[in-house]
Scaffold this motif. Structure first.
Motif, PDB file in Angstrom:
ATOM      1  N   SER A  65      54.895  41.378 -51.030  1.00 31.01           N
ATOM      2  CA  SER A  65      54.910  40.798 -52.375  1.00 31.01           C
ATOM      3  C   SER A  65      54.935  39.036 -52.261  1.00 31.01           C
ATOM      4  CB  SER A  65      56.272  41.094 -53.130  1.00 31.01           C
ATOM      5  OG  SER A  65      56.450  42.436 -53.541  1.00 31.01           O
ATOM      6  N   GLU A  66      55.806  38.671 -50.895  1.00 33.34           N
ATOM      7  CA  GLU A  66      55.744  37.203 -50.618  1.00 33.34           C
ATOM      8  C   GLU A  66      54.385  37.003 -50.306  1.00 33.34           C
ATOM      9  OE1 GLU A  66      58.227  34.067 -47.911  1.00 33.34           O
ATOM     10  OE2 GLU A  66      59.001  36.128 -48.210  1.00 33.34           O
ATOM     11  N   TRP A  67      53.954  37.531 -49.218  1.00 35.62           N
ATOM     12  CA  TRP A  67      52.819  37.165 -48.634  1.00 35.62           C
ATOM     13  C   TRP A  67      51.755  37.393 -49.316  1.00 35.62           C
ATOM     14  CZ3 TRP A  67      54.546  39.943 -43.252  1.00 35.62           C
ATOM     15  CH2 TRP A  67      55.690  39.413 -42.712  1.00 35.62           C
ATOM     16  N   LEU A  68      51.506  38.397 -50.104  1.00 33.92           N
ATOM     17  CA  LEU A  68      50.372  38.425 -50.956  1.00 33.92           C
ATOM     18  C   LEU A  68      50.178  37.479 -51.931  1.00 33.92           C
ATOM     19  CD1 LEU A  68      50.148  42.263 -51.758  1.00 33.92           C
ATOM     20  CD2 LEU A  68      48.174  40.977 -50.588  1.00 33.92           C
ATOM     21  N   THR A  69      51.320  37.185 -52.585  1.00 34.10           N
ATOM     22  CA  THR A  69      51.461  35.944 -53.673  1.00 34.10           C
ATOM     23  C   THR A  69      50.827  34.563 -53.107  1.00 34.10           C
ATOM     24  OG1 THR A  69      53.136  36.995 -54.790  1.00 34.10           O
ATOM     25  CG2 THR A  69      52.923  34.735 -55.277  1.00 34.10           C
ATOM     26  N   LYS A  70      51.351  34.484 -51.779  1.00 35.34           N
ATOM     27  CA  LYS A  70      51.264  33.137 -50.998  1.00 35.34           C
ATOM     28  C   LYS A  70      49.793  33.120 -50.812  1.00 35.34           C
ATOM     29  CE  LYS A  70      55.930  31.729 -49.705  1.00 35.34           C
ATOM     30  NZ  LYS A  70      56.799  31.491 -48.701  1.00 35.34           N
ATOM     31  N   ALA A  71      49.271  34.161 -50.214  1.00 34.92           N
ATOM     32  CA  ALA A  71      47.834  33.943 -49.774  1.00 34.92           C
ATOM     33  C   ALA A  71      46.932  33.849 -50.855  1.00 34.92           C
ATOM     34  CB  ALA A  71      47.622  35.270 -49.177  1.00 34.92           C
ATOM     35  N   ALA A  72      47.090  34.548 -52.236  1.00 32.50           N
ATOM     36  CA  ALA A  72      46.365  34.208 -53.233  1.00 32.50           C
ATOM     37  C   ALA A  72      46.591  32.562 -53.834  1.00 32.50           C
ATOM     38  CB  ALA A  72      46.688  35.277 -54.384  1.00 32.50           C
ATOM     39  N   TYR A  73      47.891  32.250 -53.850  1.00 33.82           N
ATOM     40  CA  TYR A  73      48.003  30.885 -54.413  1.00 33.82           C
ATOM     41  C   TYR A  73      47.646  29.936 -53.460  1.00 33.82           C
ATOM     42  CZ  TYR A  73      50.920  26.934 -56.125  1.00 33.82           C
ATOM     43  OH  TYR A  73      51.333  25.908 -56.549  1.00 33.82           O
ATOM     44  N   GLY A  74      47.800  30.223 -52.153  1.00 25.58           N
ATOM     45  CA  GLY A  74      47.285  29.139 -51.228  1.00 25.58           C
ATOM     46  C   GLY A  74      45.549  29.053 -51.338  1.00 25.58           C
ATOM     47  N   TRP A  75      45.106  30.269 -51.622  1.00 28.22           N
ATOM     48  CA  TRP A  75      43.642  30.376 -51.457  1.00 28.22           C
ATOM     49  C   TRP A  75      43.084  29.346 -52.445  1.00 28.22           C
ATOM     50  CZ3 TRP A  75      40.078  32.105 -55.047  1.00 28.22           C
ATOM     51  CH2 TRP A  75      38.786  31.846 -54.633  1.00 28.22           C
ATOM     52  N   LEU A  76      43.737  29.605 -53.794  1.00 30.71           N
ATOM     53  CA  LEU A  76      43.469  28.984 -55.088  1.00 30.71           C
ATOM     54  C   LEU A  76      43.786  27.402 -54.943  1.00 30.71           C
ATOM     55  CD1 LEU A  76      44.819  31.212 -57.766  1.00 30.71           C
ATOM     56  CD2 LEU A  76      42.361  30.843 -57.381  1.00 30.71           C
ATOM     57  N   LEU A  77      44.762  27.189 -54.364  1.00 33.77           N
ATOM     58  CA  LEU A  77      45.179  25.668 -54.241  1.00 33.77           C
ATOM     59  C   LEU A  77      44.404  24.990 -52.984  1.00 33.77           C
ATOM     60  CD1 LEU A  77      47.153  23.413 -54.832  1.00 33.77           C
ATOM     61  CD2 LEU A  77      48.763  24.463 -52.805  1.00 33.77           C
ATOM     62  N   GLY A  78      43.872  25.774 -52.225  1.00 32.51           N
ATOM     63  CA  GLY A  78      43.000  25.031 -50.932  1.00 32.51           C
ATOM     64  C   GLY A  78      41.631  24.535 -51.917  1.00 32.51           C
ATOM     65  N   MET A  79      41.030  25.580 -52.690  1.00 27.07           N
ATOM     66  CA  MET A  79      39.834  25.286 -53.442  1.00 27.07           C
ATOM     67  C   MET A  79      40.025  24.203 -54.367  1.00 27.07           C
ATOM     68  SD  MET A  79      37.550  27.707 -52.365  1.00 27.07           S
ATOM     69  CE  MET A  79      36.221  27.634 -53.869  1.00 27.07           C
ATOM     70  N   ALA A  80      41.059  24.148 -55.152  1.00 24.79           N
ATOM     71  CA  ALA A  80      41.299  22.928 -56.033  1.00 24.79           C
ATOM     72  C   ALA A  80      41.483  21.684 -55.263  1.00 24.79           C
ATOM     73  CB  ALA A  80      42.618  23.136 -56.697  1.00 24.79           C
ATOM     74  N   THR A  81      42.030  21.726 -53.927  1.00 26.99           N
ATOM     75  CA  THR A  81      42.195  20.411 -53.328  1.00 26.99           C
ATOM     76  C   THR A  81      41.029  20.036 -52.663  1.00 26.99           C
ATOM     77  OG1 THR A  81      44.588  21.095 -52.946  1.00 26.99           O
ATOM     78  CG2 THR A  81      43.593  19.372 -51.482  1.00 26.99           C
ATOM     79  N   HIS A  82      40.230  20.998 -52.256  1.00 22.03           N
ATOM     80  CA  HIS A  82      38.854  20.706 -51.578  1.00 22.03           C
ATOM     81  C   HIS A  82      37.910  19.968 -52.530  1.00 22.03           C
ATOM     82  CE1 HIS A  82      35.441  21.002 -49.051  1.00 22.03           C
ATOM     83  NE2 HIS A  82      34.666  21.570 -49.970  1.00 22.03           N
ATOM     84  N   GLU A  83      38.213  20.617 -53.879  1.00 20.04           N
ATOM     85  CA  GLU A  83      37.156  20.115 -54.785  1.00 20.04           C
ATOM     86  C   GLU A  83      37.678  18.762 -55.714  1.00 20.04           C
ATOM     87  OE1 GLU A  83      34.251  21.142 -55.760  1.00 20.04           O
ATOM     88  OE2 GLU A  83      34.233  23.034 -54.672  1.00 20.04           O
ATOM     89  N   ALA A  84      38.901  18.480 -55.420  1.00 21.60           N
ATOM     90  CA  ALA A  84      39.414  17.305 -56.191  1.00 21.60           C
ATOM     91  C   ALA A  84      39.468  16.140 -55.280  1.00 21.60           C
ATOM     92  CB  ALA A  84      40.636  17.712 -56.981  1.00 21.60           C
TER      93      ALA A  84
END
Length: 346
Positions: free
Chosen positions: A198-217
């Motif tokens: 549960s922890e690693w799946l959540t962090k993997a998904a959240y990290g991917w989204l955050l990385g995309m947002a940070t890269h774009e912004a």
């Protein structure tokens, strides 16, 4: 920062733009100075502490897991330490510097995210984790041992990279593909599989989204800190570069973040004296791990102290140090490994 805070930074929080390097002299001022594009406000040496606390806390957790179960880690007390430290930072910067709304927003975002994460972990381990751990020693199952190793790898990673770049997928594959499905302490094994998945799946998904947002912004932040020094050694540390000199002053590029303290310590051991760091000649923050009865040097001012909750008798002293005394502080603790926890290089 390399946005240590971007561990839990949402797209709403700001990252400082990348900066150029070039030597310059202020009009009407003699001597060498850090060029304007490479200067950072003095308030940032204070504001970066809450970010780095979110490295110190996982590091303490990783150390704890080597010999103790996660169920006994003081998650709630660490949340309290984060917000208490932020209160000291606000008090130290209010009225002295222009208000940095973007940075404060970012700190509040990462603080709220950490509060949620630690609350979930604390409640879960109190209600469920302790039941599956009952009567067992620490690291009794392969799943526990895997978690302890991954936590150590994670801390080593986030000292130099944003948390969201960490690979949580590989530990998941090891959990389900490289760990025996059956064996002793089956209840604990399967409870850990559920919790870690549960922890690693959540962090993997959240990290991917955050990385995309940070890269774009945001632009990629610069990974060097410029400093003006005297007494340049003949043998510069490998990760330090000389950019310019004027008389007996030298402009150097040091690594940023965790590497800055290591490079500054190496330079100080060679007799180098700091005069200006990232455009600042006033105060720089340094955190020191020391026994509770150890007085800090007289040329420093204590911003606040925190007990290291899992190491009785030890405390974190957050010291305000004049830039020109940084070398003296680093030399003072040179023979005490681990005493200098971090130099907050703006």
């Amino acid at each position: 920062m390399k946005w240590r805070a971007s561990r839990f930074l949402l797209a709403a929080a700001a990252v400082l733009a990348g900066m150029a390097t070039a030597a310059t002299v202020h009009p009407g001022q003699a001597g060498l100075h850090v060029p304007p594009p490479d200067r950072r406000g003095e308030e940032q040496t204070y504001l970066t502490f809450p970010e780095w606390f979110l490295v110190f806390s996982p590091a303490e957790y990783a150390d704890w897991l080597q010999q103790h179960p996660p169920t006994r880690f003081p998650f709630f007390a660490h949340v309290g330490q984060f917000w208490s430290a932020y209160g000291h930072v606000v008090a130290a910067t209010r009225g002295r510097y222009p208000f940095n709304g973007e940075y404060h927003t970012m700190i509040c975002v990462i603080g709220a995210s950490t509060t949620v994460e630690y609350t979930i972990k604390g409640v879960y381990d109190t209600l469920v984790g302790r039941l599956s751990q009952l009567g067992l020693p620490a690291n009794a199952t392969p799943e526990d041992r895997l978690a302890a190793g991954v936590e150590r790898d994670y801390v080593d990673f986030i000292r130099v990279e944003p948390w969201y770049k960490f690979d949580f997928v590989t530990p998941l594959r090891r959990l389900w593909g490289g760990t025996p499905w059956w064996g002793p302490h089956a209840l604990r094994k399967w409870e850990r599989r559920y919790a870690l998945s549960s922890e690693w799946l959540t962090k993997a998904a959240y990290g991917w989204l955050l990385g995309m947002a940070t890269h774009e912004a945001y632009a990629v932040p610069k990974d060097t800190t410029l400093a003006v020094v005297r007494n340049l050694p003949a043998d510069l540390p490998a990760d330090v570069r000389q950019l310019a000199h004027r008389g007996d002053e030298y402009l150097l590029a040091l690594p940023r973040y965790q590497g800055f303290g290591d490079a500054a310590t190496a330079l100080s051991a060679r007799g180098t004296a700091f005069e200006e760091i990232a455009g600042n000649r006033g105060t720089i923050l340094v955190s020191v791990l020391a026994p509770r009865d150890a007085p800090p040097p007289g040329y420093t001012r204590v911003l606040f102290t925190q007990p290291v909750l899992t190491k009785p008798g030890q405390q974190r002293e957050v010291l305000q140090v004049p830039v020109d005394k940084l070398g003296a502080l680093l030399d003072r603790y040179a023979n005490t490994p681990g005493a200098i926890e971090h130099v907050f290089d703006y």
